[in-house]
Design an enzyme around this catalytic site. Structure first.
Site, PDB file in Angstrom:
ATOM      1  N   ASP A   1       8.345  -5.435 -20.816  1.00  0.00           N
ATOM      2  CA  ASP A   1       7.543  -4.125 -20.352  1.00  0.00           C
ATOM      3  C   ASP A   1       6.219  -4.049 -20.898  1.00  0.00           C
ATOM      4  O   ASP A   1       5.137  -3.926 -20.139  1.00  0.00           O
ATOM      5  CB  ASP A   1       8.302  -3.015 -20.316  1.00  0.00           C
ATOM      6  CG  ASP A   1       7.902  -2.044 -19.345  1.00  0.00           C
ATOM      7  OD1 ASP A   1       7.357  -2.255 -18.252  1.00  0.00           O
ATOM      8  OD2 ASP A   1       8.016  -0.610 -19.814  1.00  0.00           O
TER       9      ASP A   1
ATOM     10  N   LYS B   1      10.359   3.658 -26.034  1.00  0.00           N
ATOM     11  CA  LYS B   1      10.390   4.773 -25.008  1.00  0.00           C
ATOM     12  C   LYS B   1      11.340   5.866 -25.656  1.00  0.00           C
ATOM     13  O   LYS B   1      12.113   5.720 -26.678  1.00  0.00           O
ATOM     14  CB  LYS B   1      11.148   4.333 -23.770  1.00  0.00           C
ATOM     15  CG  LYS B   1      10.243   3.182 -23.261  1.00  0.00           C
ATOM     16  CD  LYS B   1      10.251   3.398 -21.588  1.00  0.00           C
ATOM     17  CE  LYS B   1       9.163   2.450 -21.013  1.00  0.00           C
ATOM     18  NZ  LYS B   1       8.044   3.040 -20.350  1.00  0.00           N
TER      19      LYS B   1
ATOM     20  N   LEU C   1      -6.108  -3.798 -20.861  1.00  0.00           N
ATOM     21  CA  LEU C   1      -7.660  -4.372 -21.247  1.00  0.00           C
ATOM     22  C   LEU C   1      -8.723  -3.451 -20.717  1.00  0.00           C
ATOM     23  O   LEU C   1      -9.945  -3.746 -20.712  1.00  0.00           O
ATOM     24  CB  LEU C   1      -7.735  -5.890 -20.768  1.00  0.00           C
ATOM     25  CG  LEU C   1      -6.858  -6.998 -21.360  1.00  0.00           C
ATOM     26  CD1 LEU C   1      -6.847  -8.172 -20.635  1.00  0.00           C
ATOM     27  CD2 LEU C   1      -7.221  -6.869 -22.782  1.00  0.00           C
ATOM     28  N   GLY C   2      -8.347  -2.647 -19.695  1.00  0.00           N
ATOM     29  CA  GLY C   2      -9.323  -1.781 -19.322  1.00  0.00           C
ATOM     30  C   GLY C   2      -9.388  -0.317 -19.951  1.00  0.00           C
ATOM     31  O   GLY C   2     -10.207   0.492 -19.641  1.00  0.00           O
TER      32      GLY C   2
ATOM     33  N   ALA D   1       0.814  -1.278  -0.109  1.00  0.00           N
ATOM     34  CA  ALA D   1      -0.007  -0.102  -0.183  1.00  0.00           C
ATOM     35  C   ALA D   1       0.874   1.110   0.008  1.00  0.00           C
ATOM     36  O   ALA D   1       0.361   2.492  -0.273  1.00  0.00           O
ATOM     37  CB  ALA D   1      -0.956  -0.199   1.036  1.00  0.00           C
TER      38      ALA D   1
ATOM     39  N   HIS E   1       0.811  -5.913 -22.722  1.00  0.00           N
ATOM     40  CA  HIS E   1      -0.536  -5.070 -23.347  1.00  0.00           C
ATOM     41  C   HIS E   1      -0.320  -5.231 -24.644  1.00  0.00           C
ATOM     42  O   HIS E   1      -1.360  -5.246 -25.192  1.00  0.00           O
ATOM     43  CB  HIS E   1       0.350  -3.431 -23.004  1.00  0.00           C
ATOM     44  CG  HIS E   1       0.558  -3.242 -21.530  1.00  0.00           C
ATOM     45  ND1 HIS E   1       0.115  -3.977 -20.436  1.00  0.00           N
ATOM     46  CD2 HIS E   1       1.487  -2.381 -21.038  1.00  0.00           C
ATOM     47  CE1 HIS E   1       0.568  -3.409 -19.160  1.00  0.00           C
ATOM     48  NE2 HIS E   1       1.662  -2.551 -19.654  1.00  0.00           N
TER      49      HIS E   1
ATOM     50  N   HIS F   1      -3.484  -3.695 -17.501  1.00  0.00           N
ATOM     51  CA  HIS F   1      -4.387  -2.439 -17.595  1.00  0.00           C
ATOM     52  C   HIS F   1      -4.724  -1.928 -19.077  1.00  0.00           C
ATOM     53  O   HIS F   1      -5.635  -1.307 -19.008  1.00  0.00           O
ATOM     54  CB  HIS F   1      -3.809  -1.232 -16.881  1.00  0.00           C
ATOM     55  CG  HIS F   1      -2.762  -0.326 -17.479  1.00  0.00           C
ATOM     56  ND1 HIS F   1      -1.438  -0.985 -17.610  1.00  0.00           N
ATOM     57  CD2 HIS F   1      -2.566   0.840 -17.859  1.00  0.00           C
ATOM     58  CE1 HIS F   1      -0.593  -0.237 -18.098  1.00  0.00           C
ATOM     59  NE2 HIS F   1      -1.355   0.783 -18.189  1.00  0.00           N
TER      60      HIS F   1
ATOM     61  N   ARG G   1      -3.292   0.286 -36.592  1.00  0.00           N
ATOM     62  CA  ARG G   1      -3.437   0.727 -37.970  1.00  0.00           C
ATOM     63  C   ARG G   1      -3.632  -0.419 -38.713  1.00  0.00           C
ATOM     64  O   ARG G   1      -2.622  -1.154 -38.946  1.00  0.00           O
ATOM     65  CB  ARG G   1      -2.314   1.570 -38.242  1.00  0.00           C
ATOM     66  CG  ARG G   1      -2.251   2.361 -39.458  1.00  0.00           C
ATOM     67  CD  ARG G   1      -0.950   3.240 -39.389  1.00  0.00           C
ATOM     68  NE  ARG G   1      -0.942   4.193 -38.665  1.00  0.00           N
ATOM     69  CZ  ARG G   1      -1.663   5.606 -39.098  1.00  0.00           C
ATOM     70  NH1 ARG G   1      -1.967   5.764 -40.382  1.00  0.00           N
ATOM     71  NH2 ARG G   1      -1.542   6.497 -38.428  1.00  0.00           N
TER      72      ARG G   1
HETATM   73  C1  BG6 Z   1       3.363  -0.013 -17.608  1.00  0.00           C
HETATM   74  C2  BG6 Z   1       4.845  -0.179 -18.068  1.00  0.00           C
HETATM   75  O1  BG6 Z   1       2.725  -1.498 -17.693  1.00  0.00           O
HETATM   76  O2  BG6 Z   1       2.677   0.683 -18.816  1.00  0.00           O
HETATM   77  C3  BG6 Z   1       5.487   1.295 -18.249  1.00  0.00           C
HETATM   78  O3  BG6 Z   1       5.743  -0.635 -17.139  1.00  0.00           O
HETATM   79  C4  BG6 Z   1       4.523   2.159 -19.406  1.00  0.00           C
HETATM   80  O4  BG6 Z   1       6.891   1.194 -18.819  1.00  0.00           O
HETATM   81  C5  BG6 Z   1       2.966   1.803 -19.021  1.00  0.00           C
HETATM   82  O5  BG6 Z   1       4.868   3.574 -19.580  1.00  0.00           O
HETATM   83  C6  BG6 Z   1       2.299   2.368 -20.214  1.00  0.00           C
HETATM   84  O6  BG6 Z   1       1.108   2.562 -19.614  1.00  0.00           O
HETATM   85  P1  BG6 Z   1       0.153   3.727 -20.236  1.00  0.00           P
HETATM   86  O7  BG6 Z   1      -1.154   3.204 -19.447  1.00  0.00           O
HETATM   87  O8  BG6 Z   1       0.439   5.034 -19.571  1.00  0.00           O
HETATM   88  O9  BG6 Z   1      -0.082   3.888 -21.739  1.00  0.00           O
END
Ligand code: BG6
Length: 491
Positions: A240, A339, A185-186, A13, A245, A183, A349
């Site tokens: 990462d 990055k 997927l959200g 937390a 993602h 995240h 696309r």
């Molecule tokens: C995270 C990665 O899972 O997703 C980060 O560890 C990245 O490096 C981030 O910056 C990107 O998330 P978002 O929601 O900002 O596109």
């Protein structure tokens, strides 16, 4: 059941993820009236904090916009309690259990059963031991309410370590009790993929190798790994954001129509398409690492948090995946992520094949672009007659920008949307164990070769478009760079 009453415990937390994402999302849900009628929130971590200090810390990143949010934040803070303890000892978790039981007695009317949600905002090294302690000390047994556990990447660093982690957790919690968060997927546009694809006849008819030439899924961030080097080095851009993602986005773009919206039907199809992805060949990979630029922005290796000064960790990757099934055979799915680039965006696309030659020369291929962020938009590049007395053909866009189309648009944060799904018991937007396994299977052999230094890593300047060779790479794979890229973004 969770919509009536629950306790939510955030483990880890006092950490970054909890402060920046989990608590603001819980507060966002509370402020919009989406948390259970009766709810109490616990923070658990090793740091010694009073309830008061904890409440100040957890609310430091709240977005206080909109009417009454300040009052709501004060109300919310009163629902939060802190329990200090270690991650590997029973006493700590027994203490947590006691604290939860105490509020459950006040919250739960006689005859009702309590529910518990545990959110592990923790480094993976302690996942296993924390899950063990939770099961032993804090699990609601038979006849009591539900226990759910949210865990978050990294789920290992390759297929083997992911399976080890899974082996530790699987005997403790059933798959129905585990919610693996990704995240992406959200995100609103990602959640729209199933609807946009399968609820529109035109989309369903051209969404295949008969019409599609290339698919690109692109993630660009304008900042480097500043300060996060300790985490990032040795992990790299593929672990990462790609294996998780972008691979999740790919599975939703490429999957077959699910039998229903049942979470298992959806996840079955996602797994099936991942199984059809061919092993990645080195010739289909470009890696990069950002270096300094002329304006004085530091390179990856200049970051004080990068310990190994000859690190070859990629901060950029472009990878073409082949999906060998009837729908996609022959269409490269190009994942690109980097990055310290020139832009901040995530988009899908899809470029279509050229129209029949003959009456037209050299016209722009049609493209459908689904922009995930920023500013959710779907647009389609089409050719049209330039209005007026001439018969000139011009490329333009059919534009569906969310904020122009929907008034009073409120797009939830990804974490809000996913925590709410978990409270509702909906697994559709969480990663199933076999799905995770398939995703690791795709990337692990390549990651091993990268870690063994078998692939070259091109340096690109901070703030540029990435490695120079990428443009030729995507063109070789069939992407036609449009001559007049005239879509105007509004932010
Ligand atoms: C995270 C990665 O899972 O997703 C980060 O560890 C990245 O490096 C981030 O910056 C990107 O998330 P978002 O929601 O900002 O596109």
């Amino acid at each position: 059941t969770f919509n009536k009453q629950a306790t939510i415990t955030v483990l880890g937390a006092s950490g970054d993820l909890a402060t920046k994402k989990t608590f603001p999302a819980l507060f966002g849900l509370y402020a919009q009236g989406h948390l259970p009628e009766k709810v109490r929130i616990f923070g658990y971590a090793r740091t010694d904090l009073t309830d008061e200090a904890f409440r100040e810390r957890l609310s430091s990143k709240f977005e206080l916009v909109g009417p009454n949010t300040k009052e709501k934040a004060e109300e919310f803070k009163k629902l939060c309690h802190y329990v200090q303890g270690p991650y590997d000892k029973a006493e700590g978790f027994a203490g947590l259990n006691k604290a939860i039981e105490k509020v459950e007695k006040e919250m739960v009317a006689s005859g009702e059963v309590p529910n518990r949600l545990f959110y592990l905002a923790l480094p993976p090294v302690v996942f296993g031991s924390v899950c063990g302690q939770l099961k032993a000390e804090c699990y609601l047994g038979d006849g009591k309410g539900h226990t759910r556990v949210i865990i978050e990447k990294p789920f290992g660093r390759d297929l083997e370590t992911s399976r080890e982690l899974q082996k530790q957790i699987a005997p403790l919690f059933t798959e129905a009790e585990i919610y693996r968060i990704d995240h992406y997927l959200g995100k609103e546009m990602v959640k729209n993929l199933l609807i946009f694809r399968f609820a529109n006849l035109p989309m369903t008819s051209w969404w295949s190798n008969q019409y599609v030439k290339t698919v690109q899924i692109t993630f660009k961030e304008p900042f480097g790994t500043e300060g996060r080097g300790g985490y990032f080095d040795g992990i790299g851009i593929i672990r990462d954001v790609m294996q998780n993602h972008l691979c999740q986005v790919l599975s939703l773009v490429a999957m077959e129509r699910p039998l229903s919206f049942d979470p298992e039907d959806i996840r079955d199809e996602k797994v099936r398409v991942l199984k059809a992805v061919r092993p990645i060949e080195h010739r289909n990979v470009i890696l990069g690492q950002y270096g300094p630029n002329e304006e004085g922005k530091p390179g990856y290796l200049d970051d004080a948090s990068i310990k190994s000064k000859d690190s070859k960790t990629p901060t950029y990757a472009a990878i073409a995946l082949e999906i060998r099934n009837e729908r996609w055979d022959g269409v490269p799915f190009i994942l690109k992520a980097g990055k310290a680039l020139n832009d901040s965006k995530v988009e899908i696309r899809i470029q279509l094949r050229p129209v029949a030659r003959g009456i037209f020369h050299d016209i722009t291929p049609n493209e459908v672009v689904l922009r995930v962020q920023p500013n959710e938009t779907i647009y389609m590049k089409v050719n049209t007659k330039y209005p007026g007395l001439s018969t000139q053909t011009v490329a333009t866009d059919l534009d569906f920008t969310y904020h122009r189309r929907f008034t009073n648009l409120v797009i939830p944060q990804a974490y809000e949307s996913l925590i709410l799904d978990c409270l509702k018991g909906d697994h559709s937007n969480f990663v199933r164990d076999d799905e995770l396994d398939e995703a690791w299977k795709i990337f692990t052999p390549l990651l091993e070769d990268i870690d063994a230094g078998k692939l070259p890593v091109e340096v690109y300047p901070y703030g540029s478009r990435g490695p120079e060779s990428v443009s030729k790479f995507v063109q070789k794979l069939g992407y036609v760079i449009p001559k007049n890229e005239n879509y105007i973004w509004t932010n």
